[in-house]
Scaffold this motif. Structure first.
Motif, PDB file in Angstrom:
ATOM      1  N   VAL A 163       0.824  -1.200   0.000  1.00 50.50           N
ATOM      2  CA  VAL A 163       0.000   0.000   0.000  1.00 50.50           C
ATOM      3  C   VAL A 163       0.866   1.262   0.000  1.00 50.50           C
ATOM      4  O   VAL A 163       0.540   2.256  -0.657  1.00 50.50           O
ATOM      5  N   ILE A 164       2.012   1.230   0.698  1.00 47.48           N
ATOM      6  CA  ILE A 164       2.898   2.398   0.745  1.00 47.48           C
ATOM      7  C   ILE A 164       3.645   2.552  -0.578  1.00 47.48           C
ATOM      8  O   ILE A 164       3.745   3.660  -1.125  1.00 47.48           O
ATOM      9  N   SER A 212     -11.435   2.675  -0.421  1.00 49.20           N
ATOM     10  CA  SER A 212     -10.330   3.592  -0.693  1.00 49.20           C
ATOM     11  C   SER A 212      -9.800   3.419  -2.118  1.00 49.20           C
ATOM     12  O   SER A 212      -9.467   4.390  -2.802  1.00 49.20           O
ATOM     13  N   LYS A 213      -9.736   2.163  -2.585  1.00 50.35           N
ATOM     14  CA  LYS A 213      -9.240   1.914  -3.943  1.00 50.35           C
ATOM     15  C   LYS A 213     -10.185   2.501  -4.981  1.00 50.35           C
ATOM     16  O   LYS A 213      -9.736   3.155  -5.942  1.00 50.35           O
ATOM     17  N   LEU A 231      -4.078   5.959   3.830  1.00 47.53           N
ATOM     18  CA  LEU A 231      -3.681   4.548   3.801  1.00 47.53           C
ATOM     19  C   LEU A 231      -2.228   4.369   4.233  1.00 47.53           C
ATOM     20  O   LEU A 231      -1.891   3.415   4.927  1.00 47.53           O
ATOM     21  N   ILE A 232      -1.363   5.289   3.821  1.00 44.29           N
ATOM     22  CA  ILE A 232       0.038   5.216   4.233  1.00 44.29           C
ATOM     23  C   ILE A 232       0.154   5.317   5.753  1.00 44.29           C
ATOM     24  O   ILE A 232       0.890   4.559   6.396  1.00 44.29           O
ATOM     25  N   ALA A 237      -8.693  -5.755   2.275  1.00 44.63           N
ATOM     26  CA  ALA A 237      -7.323  -6.030   2.728  1.00 44.63           C
ATOM     27  C   ALA A 237      -6.758  -4.850   3.511  1.00 44.63           C
ATOM     28  O   ALA A 237      -6.060  -5.027   4.515  1.00 44.63           O
ATOM     29  N   VAL A 238      -7.071  -3.647   3.052  1.00 44.72           N
ATOM     30  CA  VAL A 238      -6.599  -2.440   3.743  1.00 44.72           C
ATOM     31  C   VAL A 238      -7.189  -2.365   5.146  1.00 44.72           C
ATOM     32  O   VAL A 238      -6.485  -2.082   6.123  1.00 44.72           O
ATOM     33  N   MET A 239      -8.477  -2.613   5.276  1.00 50.94           N
ATOM     34  CA  MET A 239      -9.127  -2.553   6.583  1.00 50.94           C
ATOM     35  C   MET A 239      -8.580  -3.618   7.524  1.00 50.94           C
ATOM     36  O   MET A 239      -8.392  -3.379   8.726  1.00 50.94           O
ATOM     37  N   ALA A 240      -8.289  -4.811   6.993  1.00 51.20           N
ATOM     38  CA  ALA A 240      -7.713  -5.863   7.821  1.00 51.20           C
ATOM     39  C   ALA A 240      -6.343  -5.459   8.334  1.00 51.20           C
ATOM     40  O   ALA A 240      -6.000  -5.690   9.508  1.00 51.20           O
ATOM     41  N   GLN A 241      -5.550  -4.809   7.480  1.00 48.31           N
ATOM     42  CA  GLN A 241      -4.223  -4.371   7.892  1.00 48.31           C
ATOM     43  C   GLN A 241      -4.322  -3.258   8.941  1.00 48.31           C
ATOM     44  O   GLN A 241      -3.542  -3.235   9.898  1.00 48.31           O
TER      45      GLN A 241
END
Length: 502
Positions: free
Chosen positions: A263-264, A327-328, A378-379, A491-495
């Motif tokens: 993501v970064i 977000s994507k 997200l970062i 996946a972002v929310m899980a992270q």
């Protein structure tokens, strides 16, 4: 952060600091004619802007890491104090050379303000609130674009150009006071923080050499000159050594593992190429408006104004919807909007009316707002407190680097395209007049030229600008492709949940 932190007061302090650095970019441009009249040094005018960009870009990642090691408050304060000292000295400058050195010093301080400000907001607010706040802070740049020329014009006309720098001091002091009164942070500071001195020195030398070469290539020095070859060699050696040091440093200045996080890495790639698009349009569209449509400099500025209005709108919308539609999806919508705007731009012709370019600015502004907010959030959400400063700074740095590299590439390609068109289409007898780009921007000069020469000049300029706009479209396409590589919202929310738990 302690519970007694007053989020409203600290947020106001961050907004004030952000507005100061954002205004500094637009205000100085308005005041430059009067500054040159007082100090001379017209040939050095570009360095008043370039040196500020250079020192800001180089120091941004360093401050980001220092904020992780020593806390946000102290690093923010040091940065603002340096910025204010540079502002005061710039106001006192007695020559253009002095002003350039003082602007460099001012940029060293400004390098702390953006990344640390966004990092503090990331600390203060959780996920969805963080998105809304980042949208609000992105809108400050739009506000600065609107009021900057007005503020600069007022001080230049009513007081003195020196006050565009002096006014920063009392306002900056208020920002520092609010932070020290209301921001209370606790973290487990190491007894002896291991500062990556070698990494900081190598990065500073390497990036300074690279950015200096890119900013001067094709203008002050030929791209094939010995000076530029030496600068590129220094940059290559120092940056290679920097990577070697970072892999082994206990507390690396720029943790390379950040770029191993999808993501970064993707967000920074998006930031780089959208910055290329932004600088390409900002630098070359005014030339089209003035040279081909025949508008004044003021009117060309008005044509660009909708981007400053649309950007904060896009940022605000993104902050409110990215956790609802994903977000994507939000970022893809942003890069699609940017691409649509650049495609309209590259298909424009001599007869294209001005309102079309206004639509381009709206599309690009909305797109920038829609893509910048989710990538920033997200970062910050991908890492914990101890890496958030470095992660945020990496994104700020990549955007600055994108603008610098973009300027260099667009400028070189623009000059090459002009030279190729002139040799192929303009008779030698008319070449000197028809290739006079400066004359194209001067309506009075055009009035005394034969219609045939004016037509040639328009075609000449159009060829160069179309070449640049084609590259801008390419950068927009890469930006869109990069957003498609972003991890899914699930996946972002899980992270994010995993980072929060740890």
């Amino acid at each position: 952060m302690h519970n007694q932190t007053n989020r409203v007061a600290v947020t106001v302090a961050m907004m004030v600091a952000t507005l100061l650095t954002a205004l500094d970019v637009t205000v100085v441009g308005t005041a430059m004619p009067r500054i040159v009249a007082d100090l001379g040094g017209l040939n050095l005018i570009s360095w008043v802007f370039a040196v500020y960009t250079l020192t800001t870009s180089v120091t941004t990642p360093i401050y980001g890491k220092l904020a992780d090691l020593f806390g946000r408050r102290i690093v923010f304060t040091v940065g603002v104090i340096l910025f204010l000292a540079g502002s005061a000295l710039s106001g006192l400058a007695q020559s253009m050379t002095q002003l350039i050195w003082f602007r460099a010093f001012q940029g060293v301080g400004a390098g702390a303000v953006m990344p640390v400000t966004f990092t503090i907001i990331g600390d203060l607010f959780p996920g969805e609130q963080r998105a809304k706040m980042q949208g609000l802070f992105s809108s400050i740049w739009g506000i600065a674009g609107l009021i900057g020329p007005l503020v600069g014009g007022f001080f230049v006309d009513q007081v003195s150009w020196r006050w565009i720098f002096y006014i920063n001091v009392p306002v900056g002091i208020v920002s520092i006071a609010l932070v020290w009164l209301f921001l209370h942070e606790t973290f487990h500071r190491q007894k002896q923080p291991r500062i990556d001195y070698a990494g900081a020195v190598l990065f500073t030398i390497g990036m300074s050499a690279l950015l200096y070469a890119l900013l001067n290539g094709g203008t002050m020095y030929a791209w094939t000159s010995v000076t530029l070859m030496v600068l590129f060699a220094i940059a290559l050696v120092c940056l290679a050594a920097f990577l070697f040091v970072e892999v082994r440093a206990p507390e690396p200045m720029l943790p390379l593992k950040l770029f191993g996080m999808r993501v970064i890495a993707v967000s920074n790639l998006i930031g780089f190429f959208t910055a290329c698009v932004l600088i390409g349009i900002s630098a070359y569209l005014p030339m089209w408006i003035q040279g081909i449509l025949g508008f004044s400099a003021t009117n060309s500025g008005i044509t660009l104004l909708p981007m400053s209005l649309a950007w904060p709108v896009g940022s605000t919308v993104a902050g409110r919807v990215m956790y609802k539609i994903g977000s994507k999806t939000t970022a893809v919508a942003g890069t699609v909007s940017i691409l649509c705007g650049t495609l309209v731009l590259v298909t424009a012709g001599v007869s294209t009316p001005a309102w079309v370019f206004t639509c381009v600015m709206i599309l690009v502004g909305l797109g920038m707002g829609l893509v910048t907010t989710p990538t920033t959030v997200l970062i910050q959400s991908a890492v914990g407190w101890n890496l958030r400063g470095a992660a945020t700074a990496s994104n700020t740095f990549m955007r600055s680097l994108g603008q610098t590299v973009g300027v260099a590439i667009f400028g070189t390609y623009f000059n090459h395209a002009l030279a190729a068109y002139a040799s192929a289409h303009i008779p030698p007898a008319y070449r000197a007049q028809a290739t006079n780009v400066n004359g194209l921007l001067n309506a009075d000069a055009l009035a005394h030229l034969p219609a045939q020469v004016v037509q040639m000049m328009h075609a000449f300029l159009e060829s160069g600008l179309h070449a640049v706009f084609t590259l801008v479209v390419a950068a927009a396409v890469i930006s869109l492709a990069a957003t498609l590589l972003m991890p899914s919202h699930r996946a972002v929310m899980a992270q994010q949940r995993q980072v929060t738990e740890h």
